[in-house]
Design a protein around this motif. Structure first.
Motif, PDB file in Angstrom:
ATOM      1  N   LYS A  71       0.825  -1.203   0.000  1.00 18.79           N
ATOM      2  CA  LYS A  71       0.000   0.000   0.000  1.00 18.79           C
ATOM      3  C   LYS A  71       0.855   1.247   0.000  1.00 18.79           C
ATOM      4  N   ASP A  72       0.264   2.312  -0.485  1.00 19.48           N
ATOM      5  CA  ASP A  72       0.871   3.634  -0.437  1.00 19.48           C
ATOM      6  C   ASP A  72      -0.190   4.549   0.161  1.00 19.48           C
ATOM      7  N   ASN A  73      -0.059   4.810   1.451  1.00 21.52           N
ATOM      8  CA  ASN A  73      -1.079   5.599   2.139  1.00 21.52           C
ATOM      9  C   ASN A  73      -1.220   6.997   1.539  1.00 21.52           C
ATOM     10  N   ALA A  74      -0.109   7.608   1.214  1.00 21.36           N
ATOM     11  CA  ALA A  74      -0.140   8.971   0.694  1.00 21.36           C
ATOM     12  C   ALA A  74      -0.924   9.056  -0.613  1.00 21.36           C
ATOM     13  N   LYS A  75      -0.794   8.030  -1.433  1.00 22.93           N
ATOM     14  CA  LYS A  75      -1.472   8.030  -2.730  1.00 22.93           C
ATOM     15  C   LYS A  75      -2.798   7.289  -2.703  1.00 22.93           C
ATOM     16  N   LYS A  76      -3.185   6.749  -1.532  1.00 32.18           N
ATOM     17  CA  LYS A  76      -4.413   5.959  -1.413  1.00 32.18           C
ATOM     18  C   LYS A  76      -4.450   4.888  -2.498  1.00 32.18           C
ATOM     19  N   THR A  77      -3.380   4.187  -2.587  1.00 27.81           N
ATOM     20  CA  THR A  77      -3.232   3.180  -3.636  1.00 27.81           C
ATOM     21  C   THR A  77      -2.736   1.884  -3.033  1.00 27.81           C
ATOM     22  N   ILE A  78      -3.285   0.791  -3.525  1.00 29.20           N
ATOM     23  CA  ILE A  78      -2.734  -0.511  -3.176  1.00 29.20           C
ATOM     24  C   ILE A  78      -2.244  -1.185  -4.450  1.00 29.20           C
ATOM     25  N   HIS A  79      -1.315  -2.105  -4.252  1.00 27.67           N
ATOM     26  CA  HIS A  79      -0.741  -2.820  -5.377  1.00 27.67           C
ATOM     27  C   HIS A  79      -0.819  -4.314  -5.117  1.00 27.67           C
ATOM     28  N   LEU A  80      -0.799  -5.058  -6.190  1.00 25.24           N
ATOM     29  CA  LEU A  80      -0.694  -6.506  -6.082  1.00 25.24           C
ATOM     30  C   LEU A  80       0.408  -6.942  -7.041  1.00 25.24           C
ATOM     31  N   GLN A  81       1.539  -7.301  -6.479  1.00 20.72           N
ATOM     32  CA  GLN A  81       2.644  -7.792  -7.282  1.00 20.72           C
ATOM     33  C   GLN A  81       2.479  -9.292  -7.431  1.00 20.72           C
ATOM     34  N   MET A  82       2.417  -9.725  -8.664  1.00 24.49           N
ATOM     35  CA  MET A  82       2.169 -11.133  -8.951  1.00 24.49           C
ATOM     36  C   MET A  82       3.362 -11.724  -9.674  1.00 24.49           C
ATOM     37  N   TYR A  83       3.964 -12.716  -9.053  1.00 25.71           N
ATOM     38  CA  TYR A  83       5.108 -13.419  -9.632  1.00 25.71           C
ATOM     39  C   TYR A  83       4.697 -14.843 -10.016  1.00 25.71           C
ATOM     40  N   SER A  84       5.502 -15.441 -10.866  1.00 22.11           N
ATOM     41  CA  SER A  84       5.310 -16.851 -11.232  1.00 22.11           C
ATOM     42  C   SER A  84       3.859 -17.150 -11.585  1.00 22.11           C
ATOM     43  N   LEU A  85       3.316 -16.344 -12.452  1.00 21.41           N
ATOM     44  CA  LEU A  85       1.901 -16.491 -12.794  1.00 21.41           C
ATOM     45  C   LEU A  85       1.624 -17.830 -13.446  1.00 21.41           C
ATOM     46  N   LYS A  86       0.466 -18.369 -13.115  1.00 21.81           N
ATOM     47  CA  LYS A  86       0.031 -19.656 -13.621  1.00 21.81           C
ATOM     48  C   LYS A  86      -1.214 -19.470 -14.485  1.00 21.81           C
ATOM     49  N   LEU A  87      -1.503 -20.476 -15.299  1.00 23.57           N
ATOM     50  CA  LEU A  87      -2.694 -20.409 -16.140  1.00 23.57           C
ATOM     51  C   LEU A  87      -3.940 -20.167 -15.299  1.00 23.57           C
ATOM     52  N   GLU A  88      -3.972 -20.779 -14.124  1.00 25.39           N
ATOM     53  CA  GLU A  88      -5.161 -20.666 -13.279  1.00 25.39           C
ATOM     54  C   GLU A  88      -5.298 -19.309 -12.593  1.00 25.39           C
ATOM     55  N   ASP A  89      -4.332 -18.434 -12.789  1.00 23.40           N
ATOM     56  CA  ASP A  89      -4.454 -17.072 -12.272  1.00 23.40           C
ATOM     57  C   ASP A  89      -5.252 -16.187 -13.228  1.00 23.40           C
ATOM     58  N   THR A  90      -5.568 -16.711 -14.386  1.00 25.58           N
ATOM     59  CA  THR A  90      -6.368 -15.949 -15.347  1.00 25.58           C
ATOM     60  C   THR A  90      -7.730 -15.622 -14.755  1.00 25.58           C
ATOM     61  N   ALA A  91      -8.051 -14.341 -14.722  1.00 30.16           N
ATOM     62  CA  ALA A  91      -9.298 -13.882 -14.113  1.00 30.16           C
ATOM     63  C   ALA A  91      -9.404 -12.379 -14.286  1.00 30.16           C
ATOM     64  N   VAL A  92     -10.579 -11.875 -13.954  1.00 31.24           N
ATOM     65  CA  VAL A  92     -10.727 -10.436 -13.779  1.00 31.24           C
ATOM     66  C   VAL A  92     -10.439 -10.143 -12.317  1.00 31.24           C
ATOM     67  N   TYR A  93      -9.552  -9.216 -12.087  1.00 30.93           N
ATOM     68  CA  TYR A  93      -9.154  -8.856 -10.733  1.00 30.93           C
ATOM     69  C   TYR A  93      -9.831  -7.549 -10.343  1.00 30.93           C
ATOM     70  N   TYR A  94     -10.499  -7.606  -9.208  1.00 35.46           N
ATOM     71  CA  TYR A  94     -11.233  -6.453  -8.710  1.00 35.46           C
ATOM     72  C   TYR A  94     -10.611  -5.951  -7.422  1.00 35.46           C
ATOM     73  N   CYS A  95     -10.511  -4.680  -7.342  1.00 38.87           N
ATOM     74  CA  CYS A  95     -10.115  -4.031  -6.109  1.00 38.87           C
ATOM     75  C   CYS A  95     -11.383  -3.745  -5.309  1.00 38.87           C
ATOM     76  N   TYR A  96     -11.308  -3.851  -4.009  1.00 36.48           N
ATOM     77  CA  TYR A  96     -12.469  -3.522  -3.195  1.00 36.48           C
ATOM     78  C   TYR A  96     -12.056  -2.698  -1.986  1.00 36.48           C
ATOM     79  N   TYR A  97     -13.041  -1.998  -1.459  1.00 38.28           N
ATOM     80  CA  TYR A  97     -12.863  -1.228  -0.227  1.00 38.28           C
ATOM     81  C   TYR A  97     -14.041  -1.559   0.666  1.00 38.28           C
ATOM     82  N   LEU A  98     -13.740  -1.981   1.886  1.00 41.16           N
ATOM     83  CA  LEU A  98     -14.761  -2.492   2.787  1.00 41.16           C
ATOM     84  C   LEU A  98     -14.993  -1.535   3.945  1.00 41.16           C
ATOM     85  N   THR A  99     -16.221  -1.060   4.029  1.00 42.67           N
ATOM     86  CA  THR A  99     -16.634  -0.336   5.226  1.00 42.67           C
ATOM     87  C   THR A  99     -17.936  -1.003   5.661  1.00 42.67           C
ATOM     88  N   ASP A 100     -18.971  -0.227   5.864  1.00 37.43           N
ATOM     89  CA  ASP A 100     -20.272  -0.854   6.103  1.00 37.43           C
ATOM     90  C   ASP A 100     -20.899  -1.238   4.761  1.00 37.43           C
TER      91      ASP A 100
END
Length: 114
Positions: A71-100
């Motif tokens: 995360k980068d608090n100053a930029k209100k940004t999160i990252h997902l670094q993905m290494y060694s990707l596999k065929l089964e990682d194929t998907a649509v990736y969604y970011c979410y923010y959880l409050t109520d």
């Protein structure tokens, strides 16, 4: 209002890496309440990773040791670094923010080919 915008998806070969980013704007109280979820065709959705209270992350078993959330608090940004990707990682990736309420981004496609 909360807006989440993902970026960084794409087409890669198995074994390669990608870095996803999610920029948040609006009424964000803490980006520690953010994470990544993925949905592949014909499969159940999966919570991939979320920020933990210590600043690290919690991960699905399927990605442990290969993905890292940050995360980068100053930029209100999160990252997902993905290494060694596999065929089964194929998907649509969604970011979410959880409050109520759960806020979702529009998603970014990750396609891993052989």
């Amino acid at each position: 209002q909360v807006q989440l915008v993902e970026s960084g998806g794409g087409l890669v070969h198995a074994g390669e890496s990608l870095r996803l980013s999610c920029a948040a704007s609006g009424k964000i109280f803490s980006i520690d309440n953010m994470g990544w979820y993925r949905q592949a065709p014909g499969k159940e959705g999966e919570l991939v990773a979320n920020i933990s209270g210590s600043g690290g992350g919690h991960y699905a078993d399927s990605v442990k040791g290969r993905f890292t959330i940050s995360k980068d608090n100053a930029k209100k940004t999160i990252h997902l670094q993905m290494y060694s990707l596999k065929l089964e990682d194929t998907a649509v990736y969604y970011c979410y923010y959880l409050t109520d309420h759960v806020y979702w981004g529009r998603g970014t496609q990750v396609t891993v080919s052989s």
